[in-house]
Write a protein that holds these residues in place. Structure first.
Motif, PDB file in Angstrom:
ATOM      1  N   THR A 192       0.139   3.855   4.073  1.00  0.00           N
ATOM      2  CA  THR A 192      -0.223   3.776   3.197  1.00  0.00           C
ATOM      3  C   THR A 192       0.278   5.715   3.307  1.00  0.00           C
ATOM      4  OG1 THR A 192      -1.725   5.271   4.855  1.00  0.00           O
ATOM      5  CG2 THR A 192      -2.102   2.762   4.099  1.00  0.00           C
ATOM      6  N   GLN A 243      -6.715   5.005   3.337  1.00  0.00           N
ATOM      7  CA  GLN A 243      -6.175   3.915   3.390  1.00  0.00           C
ATOM      8  C   GLN A 243      -5.361   2.969   4.245  1.00  0.00           C
ATOM      9  OE1 GLN A 243      -3.788   3.402  -0.073  1.00  0.00           O
ATOM     10  NE2 GLN A 243      -3.891   5.322  -0.564  1.00  0.00           N
ATOM     11  N   SER A 244      -5.563   3.374   5.434  1.00  0.00           N
ATOM     12  CA  SER A 244      -4.517   2.675   6.811  1.00  0.00           C
ATOM     13  C   SER A 244      -5.809   1.933   7.449  1.00  0.00           C
ATOM     14  CB  SER A 244      -4.827   4.176   8.117  1.00  0.00           C
ATOM     15  OG  SER A 244      -4.348   3.583   8.812  1.00  0.00           O
ATOM     16  N   SER A 258       1.097  -1.642   0.531  1.00  0.00           N
ATOM     17  CA  SER A 258       0.181   0.150  -0.055  1.00  0.00           C
ATOM     18  C   SER A 258       0.893   0.893  -0.013  1.00  0.00           C
ATOM     19  CB  SER A 258      -0.413  -0.042   1.377  1.00  0.00           C
ATOM     20  OG  SER A 258      -1.483  -0.972   1.221  1.00  0.00           O
TER      21      SER A 258
END
Length: 286
Positions: A172, A278-279, A81
């Motif tokens: 991320t 995104q975490s 990621s």
């Protein structure tokens, strides 16, 4: 007499580099437009026949991006990621036709302040592998690009790979580009951000801005300001209050220096938000 050579192996290419000066040709997406209708007056070393310089691999310590790896290769590659900003930047490098042939190393060697791939590699702490017939050396990307169209590559060297330490391929990332229109445009400014978040707290932050200085640069003040923080409603205040002395934009046809400075703060905040969203910790908290 102008020479053209297309070596099939890296050793052959390095031997040729010892003989005379060459213009190295990879994808050619920068070379041919800049050449225009003028006759070619440089020796051309075409490295497109060197199969070993293309692809993404990993070893115990690094991710390795071969010099001839295209942006389309990056988009298709399965990566952690932390590389999402690089993948996003890859989608912004011209059209799909350009992405299919333009190389990652070529983007770096062209050394444009508006090169989309540079900020995304800076936040990954990437370095550049340079090989000659005599030695191999590694330079941090920040030390490789010296200025507009200037790099630290020596005449007898070839960029053979870009390396990303696995310790930096964590967390991320997000990428935001500002242009005069949505697609197929040179950046007014662009930002890549990489965050490592644990229990809702920022443990590591890497932020890089392009097209707002002669060389894309990390924002160390902003990075330090984010560590230990929760990414809540105070994010905008942190970004507005934190100095960004690394930025020194110019006025040009795409935007004024003042506009770029204002825009940079806004897209820094957006890139950080994109990385945070995104975490897994962020998603749970939501």
């Amino acid at each position: 007499m102008i020479r053209y050579a297309k070596p099939a192996t890296l050793d052959e290419a390095l031997t040729l580099l010892d003989e005379t000066s060459w213009r190295v040709l990879a994808g050619g997406t920068d070379f041919y437009p800049s050449q225009g209708n003028r006759p070619i007056r440089e020796n051309i070393l075409d490295i497109n026949g060197i199969v070993t310089l293309r692809g993404v691999a990993e070893n115990e310590t690094h991710w390795l991006i071969g010099a001839r790896t295209t942006w389309a290769d990056i988009i298709r590659q399965s990566l952690p990621s932390a590389f999402e900003a690089l993948k996003h930047a890859a989608r912004e490098v011209g059209s799909p036709q350009i992405q299919n042939v333009a190389s990652v190393a070529g983007n770096l060697c062209n050394a444009s302040p508006a090169a989309d791939g540079v900020p995304a590699l800076l936040v990954l702490d990437a370095d550049v592998e340079l090989r000659s017939s005599e030695a191999t050396r590694y330079l941090p990307l920040a030390d490789f690009i010296l200025g507009n169209r200037r790099t630290a590559r020596r005449p007898n060297e070839l960029v053979t790979a870009i390396r990303v330490p696995k310790t930096s391929a964590a967390g991320t990332s997000g990428f935001v580009k500002l242009g005069a229109r949505r697609y197929l445009v040179i950046s007014i400014a662009m930002v890549a951000a990489r965050l490592v978040i644990e229990d809702g707290i920022v443990q590591q932050a890497a932020i890089a801005v392009g097209a707002c200085s002669a060389v894309a640069t990390r924002l160390s003040h902003v990075e330090k300001a984010l560590v230990g923080r929760t990414l809540d409603g105070s994010l905008a205040d942190i970004i507005q209050a934190t100095p960004m002395p690394q930025l020194a934009p110019i006025d040009d046809v795409r935007g004024s220096a003042a506009y770029r400075l204002d825009a940079a703060r806004e897209i820094v905040a957006r890139a950080i938000q994109a990385a945070a969203c995104q975490s897994p910790q962020r998603e749970v908290a939501a």
